[in-house]
Enzyme design. Structure first.
Site, short mmCIF file in Angstrom:
data_model
loop_
_atom_site.label_atom_id
_atom_site.label_comp_id
_atom_site.label_asym_id
_atom_site.label_seq_id
_atom_site.Cartn_x
_atom_site.Cartn_y
_atom_site.Cartn_z
N LYS A 1 6.10 3.27 -0.40
CA LYS A 1 7.09 2.21 -0.63
C LYS A 1 8.40 2.81 -1.16
CE LYS A 1 3.22 -0.79 -1.53
NZ LYS A 1 2.80 -2.13 -1.86
N HIS B 1 4.81 -4.38 7.77
CA HIS B 1 4.19 -4.50 6.44
C HIS B 1 4.54 -5.87 5.85
CE1 HIS B 1 3.30 -3.80 2.20
NE2 HIS B 1 2.52 -2.81 2.61
N GLU C 1 5.46 -6.76 3.03
CA GLU C 1 6.68 -6.80 2.20
C GLU C 1 7.91 -6.92 3.09
OE1 GLU C 1 5.84 -3.31 -0.12
OE2 GLU C 1 4.21 -4.39 -1.12
N GLU D 1 -4.23 -6.04 6.01
CA GLU D 1 -3.85 -6.04 4.60
C GLU D 1 -3.68 -7.47 4.11
OE1 GLU D 1 -1.99 -2.07 3.40
OE2 GLU D 1 -0.36 -3.32 4.13
N GLY E 1 -1.34 -4.71 -4.16
CA GLY E 1 -0.73 -4.47 -5.47
C GLY E 1 -1.23 -5.39 -6.56
N SER F 1 -5.17 -2.79 -2.60
CA SER F 1 -5.80 -2.30 -3.82
C SER F 1 -6.98 -1.35 -3.56
CB SER F 1 -6.23 -3.47 -4.72
OG SER F 1 -5.09 -4.22 -5.10
C1 PEP Z 1 0.25 -1.44 0.70
O1 PEP Z 1 1.35 -1.60 0.22
O2 PEP Z 1 0.16 -1.22 1.92
C2 PEP Z 1 -0.90 -1.53 -0.17
C3 PEP Z 1 -2.08 -1.67 0.38
O3 PEP Z 1 -0.67 -1.47 -1.53
P1 PEP Z 1 -1.80 -1.38 -2.70
O4 PEP Z 1 -2.78 -0.33 -2.29
O5 PEP Z 1 -1.03 -0.99 -3.93
O6 PEP Z 1 -2.42 -2.73 -2.79
#
Ligand code: PEP
Length: 254
Positions: free
Chosen positions: A11, A96, A98, A168, A174, A214
């Site tokens: 990130k 992603h 985000e 995801e 996160g 996570s």
């Molecule tokens: C990500 O940003 O792709 C992600 C999975 O983050 P985290 O492992 O921190 O949940």
């Protein structure tokens, strides 16, 4: 046989010197890790120095995004897939959550970005996943099906066979709240079935589907035990060389 892939998404963390310090520490920790493909995704400015430092190693570099236009052209602030490849990355994360959430990316832009990446020779880690309210409303599969359908629309079978999908769930990113291996497996099997419908059996059998949300050294082994989980996209736990190496070397954690 699908080769596992463990990718670290940094990130907007790590300056060039911090990124170089990280890879210097990581290299010896994973030098014997031949069981999986290992990828790190730094910010754009660190791609070239990190790729140079990793030359000849078993760690590859990915970008975190690509422009949806192939260019070159008047697209201020954008970085094309060809430029990313030129800097030494061989893959890119695309779509992603985000980027979907904060930068208004739609399935249509994601589809354009995937095509732009492929035409420049980049591999693609294509992210999908539902938000908490969508899961609670019983719409998780419908949302993911729409993202898959839109993101992979009109790809050829050879292109589709190169895609890497990352499931995801947004509620797990996160937050410290990982999907259970069973919940993740159920969605991964569903994603594979959608890929089968769109591109046929051979592509569905070979496409790698990563889990992200996570992932940590202490939960990766259980996730990797599931039949349709072929690796992980790791955020927070990829920021320290030690913890990322422990995720990569998940077989030692069993
Ligand atoms: C990500 O940003 O792709 C992600 C999975 O983050 P985290 O492992 O921190 O949940």
């Amino acid at each position: 046989m699908r080769r596992p892939l463990i990718a670290g998404n940094w990130k907007m963390y790590k300056t060039i010197s911090e990124a170089l310090e990280f890879v210097q520490a990581l290299k010896p920790l994973v030098v014997a890790s031949t069981h999986c493909q290992i990828v790190v995704a730094p910010v754009f400015t660190a791609i070239k120095p990190v790729a140079d430092r990793l030359e000849g190693s078993n760690i590859e570099v990915a970008a975190q995004d690509v422009a949806d236009e192939s260019g070159p052209g008047a697209f201020t602030g954008e970085v094309s897939a060809r430029m990313i490849f030129d800097a030494g990355a061989r893959l890119s994360i695309i779509g992603h959550s985000e980027r979907r959430q904060y930068y208004c990316e739609t399935d249509e832009t994601v589809n354009k970005k995937i095509r732009a990446a492929f035409s420049a020779g980049l591999g693609v880690i294509f992210c999908v996943g539902e938000r908490l309210e969508e899961r609670d409303g019983g719409r998780a599969e419908a949302v993911v099906a729409e993202q898959i359908g839109g993101g992979l629309r009109n790809l050829t079978v050879p292109e589709a066979s190169r895609i890497i999908i990352a499931y995801e769930p947004v509620w797990a990113i996160g937050t410290g709240r990982t999907a259970t291996p069973e919940t993740a497996q159920q969605m991964h099997a569903f994603i594979r079935s959608r890929v089968r419908e769109m591109f046929g059996e051979t592509v569905a059998d070979s496409v790698r589907i990563l889990y992200g949300g996570s992932v940590k050294p202490d939960n990766i082994a259980a996730l990797m035990n599931e039949a349709d989980i072929d690796g992980a996209l790791v955020g927070g736990a990829s920021l320290e060389a030690d913890s990322f190496a422990r995720v990569v070397n998940y077989k030692d954690n069993r």
